[in-house]
Design a protein around this motif. Structure first.
Motif, PDB file in Angstrom:
ATOM      1  N   HIS A 256       0.870  -1.171   0.000  1.00  0.00           N
ATOM      2  CA  HIS A 256       0.000   0.000   0.000  1.00  0.00           C
ATOM      3  C   HIS A 256       0.911   1.227   0.000  1.00  0.00           C
ATOM      4  O   HIS A 256       1.681   1.436   0.945  1.00  0.00           O
ATOM      5  CB  HIS A 256      -0.896  -0.014   1.242  1.00  0.00           C
ATOM      6  CG  HIS A 256      -1.942   1.039   1.225  1.00  0.00           C
ATOM      7  ND1 HIS A 256      -2.614   1.445   2.375  1.00  0.00           N
ATOM      8  CD2 HIS A 256      -2.453   1.784   0.211  1.00  0.00           C
ATOM      9  CE1 HIS A 256      -3.474   2.384   2.052  1.00  0.00           C
ATOM     10  NE2 HIS A 256      -3.395   2.598   0.750  1.00  0.00           N
ATOM     11  N   THR A 257       0.832   2.056  -1.032  1.00  0.00           N
ATOM     12  CA  THR A 257       1.782   3.161  -1.174  1.00  0.00           C
ATOM     13  C   THR A 257       1.650   4.217  -0.074  1.00  0.00           C
ATOM     14  O   THR A 257       2.610   4.955   0.183  1.00  0.00           O
ATOM     15  CB  THR A 257       1.595   3.840  -2.548  1.00  0.00           C
ATOM     16  OG1 THR A 257       0.234   4.251  -2.695  1.00  0.00           O
ATOM     17  CG2 THR A 257       1.967   2.880  -3.678  1.00  0.00           C
ATOM     18  N   GLU A 258       0.502   4.307   0.580  1.00  0.00           N
ATOM     19  CA  GLU A 258       0.335   5.338   1.608  1.00  0.00           C
ATOM     20  C   GLU A 258       1.061   4.989   2.897  1.00  0.00           C
ATOM     21  O   GLU A 258       1.666   5.856   3.527  1.00  0.00           O
ATOM     22  CB  GLU A 258      -1.153   5.562   1.892  1.00  0.00           C
ATOM     23  CG  GLU A 258      -1.901   6.200   0.722  1.00  0.00           C
ATOM     24  CD  GLU A 258      -3.345   6.510   1.089  1.00  0.00           C
ATOM     25  OE1 GLU A 258      -3.720   6.279   2.267  1.00  0.00           O
ATOM     26  OE2 GLU A 258      -4.082   6.988   0.214  1.00  0.00           O
ATOM     27  N   ASP A 259       0.997   3.722   3.318  1.00  0.00           N
ATOM     28  CA  ASP A 259       1.619   3.351   4.600  1.00  0.00           C
ATOM     29  C   ASP A 259       2.616   2.203   4.487  1.00  0.00           C
ATOM     30  O   ASP A 259       3.209   1.786   5.487  1.00  0.00           O
ATOM     31  CB  ASP A 259       0.534   2.998   5.632  1.00  0.00           C
ATOM     32  CG  ASP A 259      -0.401   1.913   5.120  1.00  0.00           C
ATOM     33  OD1 ASP A 259      -0.058   1.232   4.122  1.00  0.00           O
ATOM     34  OD2 ASP A 259      -1.493   1.760   5.702  1.00  0.00           O
ATOM     35  N   GLY A 260       2.831   1.670   3.268  1.00  0.00           N
ATOM     36  CA  GLY A 260       3.793   0.578   3.095  1.00  0.00           C
ATOM     37  C   GLY A 260       3.284  -0.774   3.537  1.00  0.00           C
ATOM     38  O   GLY A 260       4.070  -1.725   3.613  1.00  0.00           O
ATOM     39  N   GLY A 261       2.004  -0.878   3.834  1.00  0.00           N
ATOM     40  CA  GLY A 261       1.457  -2.168   4.259  1.00  0.00           C
ATOM     41  C   GLY A 261       1.444  -3.180   3.119  1.00  0.00           C
ATOM     42  O   GLY A 261       1.242  -2.849   1.956  1.00  0.00           O
TER      43      GLY A 261
END
Length: 361
Positions: free
Chosen positions: A35-40
């Motif tokens: 997930h580009t927003e939080d790296g998940g």
């Protein structure tokens, strides 16, 4: 190496127990989805549509979807009981020359290992027979739920098998070739041959994956908090307007990259942009006409001298004219002397006839 399939090679009435292992491996760098927003981490979960819950791998089986959407379950036991001889056997059906195999049919590659001591003797027999015949064996086998075609050949002291696509799996290249009529000149083919000869051969063991190495270096730099190095973008190449110019420059650059000196005719043009650049050859200097001019002036001087001598001979006495003519005759070359003698003799005769008239007066 871990085996992925156990069975036997059927060589007529000879059965050779073997183990199948992968002959190749992938070294490509794999990435994960995040997930580009939080790296998940983004994961794919196997969920049953009817129960709306995630299921484990042990609960997952196979099924065939009918035209109306009905699912027909298929088990491993169903596949194992199919009435085909290749379920656990690599059945050799023919031996053919290697050049009969179209490279388009080549698929995955495997090594066949003798399974146990009793298999060593028939395994070696088949290997040596393949070596001496200089042929490859065509075989049929079943793997991962389908029957496949294979080619057996010898690699060092091991029997290798290449999976082959069935002939009807090779697509006909319709509409792929250029649909325009193109004429290739012999001179263009000669330059293409010269380029091929200059590039020469290569040991495939010396080739490596530059892209993978660059990706690994970038990952290492980012992991250590450094800014990854960037390579300068290559300069855009000039638009090729002349195929001959492009071929000539390619041959020249290939020779330079190998440390060879290009031919003189290959260094005339330094650019490949257009015909004008290829023909840009400094004109040779026009030979000077100095020798010709000197010859003309010399001839003129000789003519003038001859006229002066004639007038002097007409005004001089016969004795002095004869002495002057004799002195000049001794200093001239053989050819010129002969020509001058005839001229002088012809001009002396009128002078002798004119002298008695003066004395009578």
């Amino acid at each position: 190496m871990r085996s992925i399939w156990n069975g036997a090679i059927s060589f007529g009435l000879v059965s050779i127990p073997i183990k199948l292992v992968n002959a190749t491996e992938s070294h490509s760098v794999s990435f994960r989805q995040i997930h580009t927003e939080d790296g998940g981490r983004i994961r794919y979960r196997k969920v049953c549509e009817l129960e709306d819950r995630e299921v484990a791998q042990a609960e997952i089986g196979k099924a065939y979807e009918d035209a109306d959407g009905t699912m027909i379950p298929i088990t491993d036991e169903d596949l194992a009981q199919l009435p085909i001889p290749t379920a656990k056997t690599i059945e050799i059906v023919a031996f053919v020359p290697a050049d009969r195999i179209d490279p388009l049919q080549m698929d995955a590659a495997y090594y066949l290992s003798a399974n146990g001591v009793p298999a060593a003797k028939p395994y070696t027999l088949l290997r040596e027979a393949l070596k001496r015949s200089q042929k490859v064996a065509i075989a049929k086998y079943a793997l991962r739920g389908r029957e496949r075609l294979g080619m057996l050949r010898v690699v060092d002291d091991v029997i290798a098998m290449h999976g082959l696509l069935w002939p009807d799996e090779i697509r006909v290249p319709e509409g792929v070739a250029p649909d325009t009529n193109v004429t290739v000149r012999d001179k263009e083919l000669d330059l293409a041959d010269a380029l091929m000869d200059t590039l020469g051969e290569v040991d495939l063991a010396d080739l490596h994956d530059d892209y993978r190495e660059a990706v690994e270096e970038m990952i290492t730099a980012k992991a250590s908090g450094e800014h990854p190095a960037t390579s300068p973008s290559p300069a855009p190449g000039a638009k090729v307007l002349d195929l001959m110019a492009a071929l000539e420059k390619s041959v020249r650059e290939a020779k330079e990259s190998r440390g060879e000196e290009p031919d003189a005719k290959e260094t005339d043009g330094t650019e490949t942009g257009a015909k004008a650049e290829v023909r840009r050859i400094s004109p040779r200097a026009t030979p000077k006409q100095t020798p010709g001019k000197k010859s003309t002036s010399t001839a003129t001087k000789k003519t003038t001298t001859a006229k002066k001598s004639q007038s002097q001979r007409q005004s001089e006495s016969p004795a002095s004219a004869s002495a002057s003519a004799s002195a000049k005759k001794s200093t001239r070359t053989t050819k010129k002397t002969t020509a001058t003698k005839s001229t002088t003799t012809a001009k002396k005769s009128p002078a002798k006839k004119a002298t008695p008239r003066k004395r009578t007066a």
